[in-house]
Write a protein that holds these residues in place. Structure first.
Motif, PDB file in Angstrom:
ATOM      1  N   THR A  92       2.287   1.777  15.224  1.00  0.00           N
ATOM      2  CA  THR A  92       1.898   0.387  14.991  1.00  0.00           C
ATOM      3  C   THR A  92       1.381  -0.237  16.279  1.00  0.00           C
ATOM      4  N   SER A 115       3.546   1.798   9.167  1.00  0.00           N
ATOM      5  CA  SER A 115       3.966   1.594   7.786  1.00  0.00           C
ATOM      6  C   SER A 115       3.827   0.141   7.358  1.00  0.00           C
ATOM      7  N   TYR A 116       3.883  -0.036   6.066  1.00  0.00           N
ATOM      8  CA  TYR A 116       4.002  -1.382   5.468  1.00  0.00           C
ATOM      9  C   TYR A 116       5.268  -1.312   4.616  1.00  0.00           C
ATOM     10  N   SER A 119       6.414  -2.815   1.086  1.00  0.00           N
ATOM     11  CA  SER A 119       5.758  -2.257  -0.101  1.00  0.00           C
ATOM     12  C   SER A 119       6.288  -0.883  -0.472  1.00  0.00           C
ATOM     13  N   THR A 179       7.016  -8.344   7.567  1.00  0.00           N
ATOM     14  CA  THR A 179       5.752  -9.026   7.262  1.00  0.00           C
ATOM     15  C   THR A 179       4.538  -8.234   7.739  1.00  0.00           C
ATOM     16  N   TYR A 180       4.776  -7.006   8.228  1.00  0.00           N
ATOM     17  CA  TYR A 180       3.658  -6.252   8.795  1.00  0.00           C
ATOM     18  C   TYR A 180       2.977  -5.395   7.735  1.00  0.00           C
ATOM     19  N   ASP A 181       1.667  -5.507   7.690  1.00  0.00           N
ATOM     20  CA  ASP A 181       0.858  -4.682   6.786  1.00  0.00           C
ATOM     21  C   ASP A 181      -0.500  -4.474   7.440  1.00  0.00           C
ATOM     22  N   ARG A 183      -3.038  -2.736   6.415  1.00  0.00           N
ATOM     23  CA  ARG A 183      -4.135  -2.350   5.530  1.00  0.00           C
ATOM     24  C   ARG A 183      -5.333  -3.303   5.543  1.00  0.00           C
ATOM     25  N   CYS A 212      -3.707   4.702   4.435  1.00  0.00           N
ATOM     26  CA  CYS A 212      -4.303   4.201   5.675  1.00  0.00           C
ATOM     27  C   CYS A 212      -5.557   4.985   6.049  1.00  0.00           C
TER      28      CYS A 212
END
Length: 247
Positions: A92, A115-116, A119, A179-181, A183, A212
């Motif tokens: 990340t 990663s997200y 989800s 809250t990390y995504d 995409r 990804c």
């Protein structure tokens, strides 16, 4: 030592490789890579803030600050560009640095990340609560899941010890991950990305790097068979071959 009490090691000569470890561990997770790549590269390993032999400050335990620390290290060493190789949340950090400063990164190698997690069902708040209430027991229950079945108990125990030695303030990264995504940002990435992922990773399933990689122009995905979340330690020969191939 370095800005913000960062511990790093700088060995070899040639194209620069900067290795970023995952949550709670240290640059020692790359020990099996150093002899292979220091032969023909300048290899930097760093314990990011809160981990290993670096300082354990109460503040700045977030992605933006770790990215700034990493960029500051490159600046201090007068390194214009580097390949960033990140494991788990280290991937990340590498991805975010490449998004913000593509002129400083020649390639990102994302090892079992980024990663997200919301989800994919990771119970991040429960995990953070468990770490706060009983850190040792929570790690004893969680860390074995990082590795494929049959992994040496000594390796698992060593990983737990590294995390116990890290500062408790790094738990802020777990909550931030809620809250990390990446995409939405990946299609705009201007840096080549290679995903290297353990086939049996139970923390970040294989569908994550597949997704990804589909979003990044010309991205590649290499699967390390028989490995869990830490292929650089579980299958070092196979991992090193995969890394050399993408370099």
């Amino acid at each position: 030592m370095f800005h913000q009490d960062l511990y790093y090691e700088d060995q070899g000569s040639g194209p620069v490789l900067l290795f970023l470890h995952g949550w709670g561990t240290s640059s020692r997770v790359w020990n099996a890579q150093l002899p292979e790549f220091v032969r023909d590269h300048r290899v930097l390993t760093v314990d990011w803030r809160g981990c290993g032999r670096s300082g354990h400050p109460a503040g700045g335990n977030d992605t933006a600050t770790v990215v700034a620390d990493t960029l500051g290290l490159l600046d201090a060493l007068e390194i214009g560009q580097a390949v960033l190789i990140g494991s788990s949340i280290g991937a990340t950090f590498a991805t975010e640095l490449a998004l913000d400063h593509p002129d400083r990164v020649t390639r990102v190698v994302a090892v079992d990340g980024p990663s997200y997690w919301p989800s994919t069902g990771m119970p991040l708040e429960k995990l953070a609560s468990g770490l706060r209430d009983d850190r040792a027991a929570t790690l004893d229950g969680w860390v074995p899941n990082w590795y494929a079945p049959g992994t040496s108990p000594a390796l698992i125990d060593w990983t737990v010890r590294q995390i116990l030695d890290a500062g408790p303030y790094i738990d802020a990264h777990i909550l931030e991950a809620g809250t990390y995504d990446p995409r939405p940002s990946l299609p705009s990435l201007k840096v080549p990305v290679s995903y290297v992922h353990g086939e049996l990773d139970a923390e970040i399933p294989l569908e994550v790097p597949e997704t990804c990689a589909s979003l990044v122009p010309d991205a590649t995905l290499t699967v390390v068979r028989g490995s869990g979340h830490m292929p650089q330690q579980e299958r070092p020969a196979e991992f090193n071959a995969a890394l050399r191939a993408v370099l």
